[in-house]
Design an enzyme around this catalytic site. Sequence first.
Site, PDB file in Angstrom:
ATOM      1  N   ASP A 108       4.155   5.660  -2.305  1.00 22.37           N
ATOM      2  CA  ASP A 108       4.339   5.292  -3.709  1.00 22.37           C
ATOM      3  C   ASP A 108       4.269   6.535  -4.582  1.00 22.37           C
ATOM      4  OD1 ASP A 108       4.707   2.482  -3.746  1.00 22.37           O
ATOM      5  OD2 ASP A 108       2.582   2.203  -3.318  1.00 22.37           O
ATOM      6  N   HIS A 124       8.945   2.389   2.175  1.00 23.46           N
ATOM      7  CA  HIS A 124       7.643   2.587   2.827  1.00 23.46           C
ATOM      8  C   HIS A 124       7.789   2.562   4.347  1.00 23.46           C
ATOM      9  CE1 HIS A 124       5.222   2.628  -0.730  1.00 23.46           C
ATOM     10  NE2 HIS A 124       5.515   1.396  -1.092  1.00 23.46           N
ATOM     11  N   HIS A 147      12.561  -0.561  -2.161  1.00 24.91           N
ATOM     12  CA  HIS A 147      11.292   0.164  -2.314  1.00 24.91           C
ATOM     13  C   HIS A 147      10.394  -0.079  -1.102  1.00 24.91           C
ATOM     14  CE1 HIS A 147       7.618   1.609  -4.454  1.00 24.91           C
ATOM     15  NE2 HIS A 147       7.033   0.665  -3.740  1.00 24.91           N
ATOM     16  N   GLU A 148      10.273  -1.341  -0.722  1.00 28.76           N
ATOM     17  CA  GLU A 148       9.390  -1.660   0.412  1.00 28.76           C
ATOM     18  C   GLU A 148       9.950  -1.086   1.716  1.00 28.76           C
ATOM     19  OE1 GLU A 148       6.530  -2.534  -0.278  1.00 28.76           O
ATOM     20  OE2 GLU A 148       6.765  -3.363  -2.270  1.00 28.76           O
TER      21      GLU A 148
END
Length: 121
Positions: A58, A52, A48-49
């Site tokens: 998000d 980014h 997920h990070e």
Amino acid sequence: MAQCGSNLVISYTYGGGSYAQRTSLGNGRVVIDYYQAQQYSPLRIMTHEIGHILGLPDNYNGNCALLMSGGSAGTSCTNPYPSAAEAARVDQLFGFAPRSATGAGVFTGSWPAPATVGAQH
Ligand SMILES: [Zn+2]
């Protein structure tokens, strides 16, 4: 702290939540919260990070099928993969050609590859 390649630095902290600091597309720093990673899937937090870092925002809608729904999908969600739409958005941001089939090219294997006991090559 481990440095992976020249453009992504990964480190950890104790408390405060995991986060990404993108300095430019594909470059930046990911910080993993050790305590958060004991509740949520560590691999999902990591991917997920990194999402980014690769340009994805998000999308906290609780949908476990989306990587960028993050913690909103709950601690039972362990999906570490981007949806086809999320992968396509990264392709678009990086100027890659569109994928020919939905989800094609999204790595879904394991790493490192399972050991092949007794294999002779
Ligand atoms: Zn996030």
